[in-house]
Write a protein that holds these residues in place. Structure first.
Motif, PDB file in Angstrom:
ATOM      1  N   ASN A 184       0.824  -1.203   0.000  1.00 23.57           N
ATOM      2  CA  ASN A 184       0.000   0.000   0.000  1.00 23.57           C
ATOM      3  C   ASN A 184       0.864   1.261   0.000  1.00 23.57           C
ATOM      4  N   LYS A 188      -4.638   5.490   4.380  1.00 21.86           N
ATOM      5  CA  LYS A 188      -5.793   5.047   3.593  1.00 21.86           C
ATOM      6  C   LYS A 188      -5.365   3.884   2.702  1.00 21.86           C
ATOM      7  N   ASN A 198      -5.538   1.365  -0.434  1.00 20.31           N
ATOM      8  CA  ASN A 198      -5.984   1.207  -1.814  1.00 20.31           C
ATOM      9  C   ASN A 198      -6.767  -0.088  -1.915  1.00 20.31           C
ATOM     10  N   GLY A 221       3.589   0.596  -3.482  1.00 16.94           N
ATOM     11  CA  GLY A 221       3.169  -0.012  -4.736  1.00 16.94           C
ATOM     12  C   GLY A 221       3.854  -1.368  -4.849  1.00 16.94           C
TER      13      GLY A 221
END
Length: 344
Positions: free
Chosen positions: A176, A320, A322, A179
Motif C-alpha cells: 500500500n 488510507k 488502496n 506499490g
C-alpha cells in the motif's frame, strides 16, 4: 424397588450425557479466554466446547482450505480482514450475522453478510526494545527505507506473510505504501540487509526479539504490545505503574495496519444452532471485557472499559488503503514468495 430406581437414575444419566453436544472451535495459537466464561457457556447450552489450535492465522486458513471437504471444526476464530478474501473465495464459511454486531462500529465490521463477525481489532506495528537500542547508540529509524541502511543491518525480525496474519498485514502495508514493484524492491533490499523472516509471530517475538533473549531489537508485533510488557512484568502494580514500557512502537510510515479479527461458522458444521450461539457468545459482554488483557486486542463492541495499562498502548492512524491491495491478498503472497523469498 431399589433396582428399579437405580436403573432409572442410570438411564437418565445416559440420556443427559447423550443429549450433551460437542462444539469444535478452531483458533489461532494465540487464542486465550477465561475458562470460567467457557464453562458458563457450556452449562447454559448443555454442551462441551473443544478448542483446536491451528497455528498462526495464515496456517489456520491453509488448514481450513485443505480440510474444507471434511471440516475439522464447527466454528473458526482468528481469521482477519487480510484473510477473509481467500476464505470467501474458497467458500469456507456460512453466513450468520450476530445481532450483537449492531454494537460494533461500522468501520470495524468485517462482512455485512456475516461470514465473519468482528470480535476484536488491533494495530500491527513494529516494536523496539528500549534497552537494546540504548546499547547500540543508534538513533531510531525514521522510515522503512532506513531499515535498508548498513547501520540498521540485522536488527529486525518479522513473521512470514505466507504463514502469519501480522506478517501478511505488514506485507499489505508495504504494498500500500510503495506499490507492488516498490514493495518487492524494499523487501529484497531489506532482506539483503539482514531482515529476518520467521514462520510466525510467536517465533519472532519470543525467540528472536531481544526481549525474549534473541538478537533482534526490532520486531513486528502490535501497537498494544508495550502495554502487555508492563502488565506481565514482575512486580507490576496498577496502583504504581512504571513511567514507561520496556518496549515502544516504531510507527514508521507504511508499516502499520488495522487488523480486524472475527469469528465465523464453517460450512459443513453439524451443530449450526450451537455454532450461532457461540458466535453471539464471542461478542457478548463477558468475552469482550476479557479479551484485552488476554490477547492484547481491543474489543469490537463499543463501550467496553479498558484496563488502565492500555495507556502504554497506542492507536495509530494507518494510511488510507488502496482497494486493489486487499482485493486478492493471496496473489500478493504468491508474488512475494516468488519474487522475494525465493529470489537470489
Amino acid at each position: 424397588m431399589r433396582t428399579i430406581l437405580l436403573s432409572t437414575v442410570l438411564a437418565l444419566g445416559v440420556q443427559t450425557a447423550a443429549a450433551q453436544t460437542t462444539l469444535t472451535v478452531i483458533t489461532h495459537d494465540s487464542f486465550d479466554l477465561d475458562k470460567k466464561l467457557v464453562a458458563a457457556f457450556e452449562k447454559a447450552n448443555n454442551a462441551r466446547v473443544r478448542f483446536v489450535k491451528g497455528g498462526d492465522a495464515g496456517e489456520l486458513l491453509n488448514r481450513l482450505v485443505l480440510t474444507r471437504r471434511a471440516p475439522v471444526a464447527d466454528v473458526v476464530y482468528g481469521l482477519d480482514n487480510s484473510l477473509l478474501a481467500r476464505a470467501r473465495q474458497m467458500d469456507l464459511l456460512q453466513a450468520y450475522r450476530s445481532p450483537l454486531t449492531a454494537k460494533v462500529p461500522a468501520a470495524y465490521r468485517l462482512d455485512d453478510k456475516g461470514l465473519l463477525n468482528t470480535v476484536d481489532y488491533g494495530f500491527v506495528a513494529l516494536n523496539y526494545d528500549r534497552a537494546a537500542f540504548a546499547k547500540t547508540g543508534l538513533p531510531l529509524p525514521k522510515s522503512l527505507d532506513d531499515l535498508k541502511k548498513p547501520e540498521y543491518a540485522r536488527l529486525t525480525v518479522v513473521p512470514s506473510p505466507a504463514t502469519s496474519s501480522p506478517g501478511l498485514a505488514f506485507l499489505l502495508a508495504t504494498v500500500n505504501h510503495y506499490g507492488e514493484a516498490g514493495a518487492w524492491a524494499w523487501w529484497r533490499e531489506a532482506r539483503a540487509n539482514g531482515l529476518k523472516v520467521v514462520r510466525g509471530w510467536s517465533d519472532a517475538y519470543y525467540k528472536d526479539f531481544t526481549r525474549g533473549g534473541g538478537k533482534y531489537p526490532i520486531v513486528l508485533s502490535y501497537a498494544s504490545s508495550p502495554a502487555a510488557e508492563v502488565y506481565y512484568a514482575d512486580g507490576y502494580s496498577a496502583a504504581r505503574p512504571p513511567k514507561e514500557s520496556p518496549t515502544a512502537n516504531l510507527l514508521l510510515p507504511g508499516s502499520t495496519w488495522l487488523q480486524l479479527e472475527g469469528v465465523g461458522i464453517l460450512k459443513g458444521t453439524k451443530q449450526p444452532a450451537l455454532a450461532r450461539k457461540f458466535v453471539d457468545f464471542m461478542l457478548g459482554a463477558g468475552v469482550q471485557a476479557d479479551l484485552p488483557t488476554r490477547m492484547w486486542v481491543y474489543p469490537a463492541v463499543g463501550g467496553v472499559k479498558l484496563d488502565p495499562v492500555f495507556r502504554f498502548a497506542q492507536t495509530p492512524a494507518p494510511a488510507k488503503v488502496n482497494a486493489a491491495v486487499t482485493a486478492n491478498p493471496q496473489r500478493l503472497v504468491d508474488a512475494w514468495v516468488t519474487g522475494v523469498l525465493r529470489a537470489r
